[in-house]
Design a protein around this motif. Structure first.
Motif: not given
Length: 326
Positions: A1-27
């Protein structure tokens, strides 16, 4: 569970925007008006390989959808966690789980569960077997992580066949539920979900389904949680709130009786306050928590800018942050 949490924390709070491959989903306007009129929910999509193993150990080179969302619930965290921890409330906010059961209690904080989702567009019903684990940080943040697994009591079918449900995988995911540092009567939620629909669905078909569902379902989920929690009245709220706020005066991890759990696509895990559950408090997380709060604050500053562009001056004012406590 610690590995999953570290992985999730990085993606949620360290990575940001298109420079990290994220694309905003627009409704679209209709969905935004119905489910996200105040702009309180933001959603992002990224296509990633199965993150459970290092790349050099992977045989599957396919990229699967990973969605992360940030939202604010207009209720205090005690009420939000109490509501989500009760399985009887699940159908009110999540219609993507139509059947579920616990397979094994691994520990007071972790369990393996089975669930089934309905047909989603042209992808037929799927079932999942998922390990779920929860814990609480000293700052009051509840963290629920999940990872796909297998269990002898619920063998899966790798391919679609007549009369048999195909196995899908909630590869990895996490839910961070925390107090709003600017308003004690509000709760912030950050969720992450990486999934493989199974059955050998080609990527073009996955993308077609995701592009149709992603601009609706996350916004509907948070809208429903917000609406239901706001109307939720617990019979023993005073007693439960006292338990929730009773942090142990110890310098090491300790047990607690706080309610935990929730349901998302691929799992349903619940540890209500009257169960034998209750995660561990963790005391060395102040720096991590500060990073999360700063990231969430940045999301709301970005949201305020979006509202200004749309000319929603009233909503923009409501969305603004007070910087007095910084």
């Amino acid at each position: 569970s610690k590995d999953v949490e570290k992985w999730a924390h990085r993606l949620l709070f360290d990575e940001d925007g298109e420079e990290d491959g994220w694309k905003e989903v627009m409704c679209n306007k209709m969905v935004r008006k119905k489910f996200n009129s105040d702009g309180s929910t933001k959603c992002y999509l990224k296509w990633m390989k199965d993150s459970r193993k290092p790349n050099e150990e992977m045989e599957d080179d396919t990229e699967y959808p990973c969605i992360k969302c940030y939202s604010t619930i207009n209720a205090p965290i005690e009420k939000v966690c109490d509501y989500l921890s009760q399985e009887s409330n699940m159908a009110e906010y999540n219609d993507l789980v139509i059947a579920y059961r616990d397979l094994e209690d691994v520990s007071p904080q972790g369990k393996i569960c089975w669930s089934q989702c309905p047909q989603i567009l042209f992808i037929k019903p799927r079932d999942f077997v998922t390990f779920c684990h929860h814990r609480w940080r000293k700052d009051g943040t509840q963290i629920v992580v999940n990872q796909a697994c297998e269990h002898e009591d619920a063998p899966g079918n790798a391919e679609e066949s007549e009369g048999k449900i195909c196995r899908a995988h909630a590869l990895r995911g996490a839910n961070f539920i925390s107090k709003d540092p600017d308003d004690p009567n509000k709760t912030r939620m950050a969720i992450l979900a990486h999934a493989n629909p199974g059955g050998g669905v080609p990527q073009w078909a996955m993308k077609t389904a995701v592009n149709a569902v992603a601009p609706i379902e996350p916004f509907k989920l948070f809208h429903r949680i917000n609406a239901r929690v706001s109307a939720f009245a617990s019979k023993n709220m005073e007693q439960k709130t006292n338990m929730v706020n009773s942090f142990p005066q110890s310098t090491s991890s300790a047990r607690n009786e706080k309610p935990a759990g929730l349901s998302q696509l691929g799992y349903a895990c619940f540890w209500p306050i009257d169960s034998n559950g209750g995660g561990n408090y963790e005391y060395n997380a102040s720096e991590q928590a500060h990073g999360e709060q700063q990231h969430m604050r940045n999301e709301y500053i970005r949201r305020e800018g979006d509202l200004k562009e749309r000319g929603d001056t009233k909503l923009c004012s409501e969305a603004s942050f007070s910087s007095d406590n910084e």
